[in-house]
Design an enzyme around this catalytic site. Structure first.
Site, PDB file in Angstrom:
ATOM      1  N   THR A   1       0.852  -1.193   0.000  1.00  0.00           N
ATOM      2  CA  THR A   1       0.000   0.000   0.000  1.00  0.00           C
ATOM      3  C   THR A   1       0.888   1.243   0.000  1.00  0.00           C
ATOM      4  O   THR A   1       1.945   1.246   0.633  1.00  0.00           O
ATOM      5  CB  THR A   1      -0.882  -0.014   1.268  1.00  0.00           C
ATOM      6  OG1 THR A   1      -1.830  -1.060   1.150  1.00  0.00           O
ATOM      7  CG2 THR A   1      -1.627   1.303   1.455  1.00  0.00           C
TER       8      THR A   1
ATOM      9  N   THR B   1       4.353   4.540  -3.469  1.00  0.00           N
ATOM     10  CA  THR B   1       5.342   3.800  -4.264  1.00  0.00           C
ATOM     11  C   THR B   1       4.676   2.605  -4.940  1.00  0.00           C
ATOM     12  O   THR B   1       4.929   2.323  -6.123  1.00  0.00           O
ATOM     13  CB  THR B   1       6.527   3.361  -3.375  1.00  0.00           C
ATOM     14  OG1 THR B   1       6.901   4.465  -2.537  1.00  0.00           O
ATOM     15  CG2 THR B   1       7.722   2.956  -4.212  1.00  0.00           C
TER      16      THR B   1
ATOM     17  N   GLY C   1       6.210  -0.747  -0.236  1.00  0.00           N
ATOM     18  CA  GLY C   1       7.050   0.385   0.144  1.00  0.00           C
ATOM     19  C   GLY C   1       7.432   0.303   1.618  1.00  0.00           C
ATOM     20  O   GLY C   1       7.138  -0.689   2.293  1.00  0.00           O
TER      21      GLY C   1
ATOM     22  N   ASP D   1       8.570   3.163   5.195  1.00  0.00           N
ATOM     23  CA  ASP D   1       8.833   4.531   5.672  1.00  0.00           C
ATOM     24  C   ASP D   1      10.304   4.739   5.980  1.00  0.00           C
ATOM     25  O   ASP D   1      10.829   5.834   5.818  1.00  0.00           O
ATOM     26  CB  ASP D   1       7.986   4.811   6.919  1.00  0.00           C
ATOM     27  CG  ASP D   1       6.514   4.626   6.627  1.00  0.00           C
ATOM     28  OD1 ASP D   1       6.023   5.247   5.677  1.00  0.00           O
ATOM     29  OD2 ASP D   1       5.861   3.825   7.323  1.00  0.00           O
TER      30      ASP D   1
ATOM     31  N   GLY E   1       3.053   3.916   7.615  1.00  0.00           N
ATOM     32  CA  GLY E   1       2.687   5.317   7.359  1.00  0.00           C
ATOM     33  C   GLY E   1       1.310   5.406   6.717  1.00  0.00           C
ATOM     34  O   GLY E   1       0.593   6.396   6.891  1.00  0.00           O
TER      35      GLY E   1
ATOM     36  N   GLU F   1       0.067  -5.706   5.734  1.00  0.00           N
ATOM     37  CA  GLU F   1       1.318  -5.779   4.961  1.00  0.00           C
ATOM     38  C   GLU F   1       2.268  -6.819   5.558  1.00  0.00           C
ATOM     39  O   GLU F   1       2.967  -7.537   4.821  1.00  0.00           O
ATOM     40  CB  GLU F   1       1.979  -4.406   4.920  1.00  0.00           C
ATOM     41  CG  GLU F   1       1.165  -3.412   4.091  1.00  0.00           C
ATOM     42  CD  GLU F   1       1.610  -1.969   4.253  1.00  0.00           C
ATOM     43  OE1 GLU F   1       1.259  -1.172   3.382  1.00  0.00           O
ATOM     44  OE2 GLU F   1       2.283  -1.636   5.237  1.00  0.00           O
TER      45      GLU F   1
END
Ligand code: 5RP
Length: 215
Positions: free
Chosen positions: A30, A33, A83, A85, A97, A104
């Protein structure tokens, strides 16, 4: 107008899309990116089955014609791409984030290969706060007190309707902090991802995509 950071995210995402093979079962993370990854993946016109980590990713994936199915129906994933952080040289991550770190982490753990895609500004020498926390609503005040210093975040809920907070203290040894947060009743999941979970980190830089192989 795309920024340098956007260009780096896109470059890392496009490099990751090339790691996916026809027939793969793919986990999709999510964030902004990953939003560059999905069109790059769809453009390859492979036959894929994708497990998604948020409604936003699901909407974009379906719009682009990617096949989406429930994670439990797909089972083990060949590859998951997401992606982060923060990424340290030894492969620790902070994620969440976008408030989706629990899903995830489940998707990353289900994948034989977990590939992280970041712009150069996400590369840190050591992890620094905040560390996102997904918290159950029941007893949330007490959970926050036990996780101190921590504060509820002023953002939407997690994809599963739980509260999102941030641990704001020093990270120190991330393994110790991860164990402490995991042992705190009421914390559904924290955003610390250990290096053992990560296989490759693709960092978009001003001079191209740098690949760090970890496992
Ligand atoms: C969402 C995440 C994201 O992967 C992380 O926040 C990075 O986001 P972006 O790609 O937008 O910089 O962990 O929960």
């Amino acid at each position: 107008m795309p920024t340098d950071t956007d260009a780096q995210k896109r470059a890392a995402a496009e490099a990751a899309a090339l790691l996916v093979a026809d027939g793969d079962r793919v986990g999709l993370g999510t964030g902004s990116t990953v939003a560059y990854l999905l069109p790059a993946l769809a453009a390859r016109r492979l036959t894929l089955r994708c497990a998604v980590t948020s409604p936003a990713t699901e909407d974009l994936a379906r719009t682009l014609g990617l096949e989406v199915a429930p994670l439990d129906e797909i089972g083990e994933l060949d590859i998951a791409i997401d992606g982060a952080d923060q990424v340290t040289p030894d492969g620790w991550l902070i994620k969440g984030g976008g408030a989706a770190h629990t899903r995830e982490k489940i998707v990353a753990a289900a994948a034989r290969r977990f590939v992280v895609i970041v712009s150069a500004d996400k590369a840190f020498p050591a992890l620094t706060p905040p560390v996102p926390l997904e918290i159950l609503r029941f007893g949330a005040r007490l959970t926050l007190e036990r996780s101190a210093p921590a504060a509820l975040r002023d953002v939407p809920l997690s994809p599963d309707g739980n509260l999102i907070a941030d641990y704001l203290g020093e990270v120190g040894d991330p393994a110790e902090l991860a164990a402490r947060l995991s042992a705190t009743p009421g914390i559904v999941e924290h955003g610390l991802f250990p290096p053992a979970m990560v296989h490759d980190v693709l960092v978009g830089t001003a001079s191209g995509v740098e690949r760090r192989a970890l496992n």
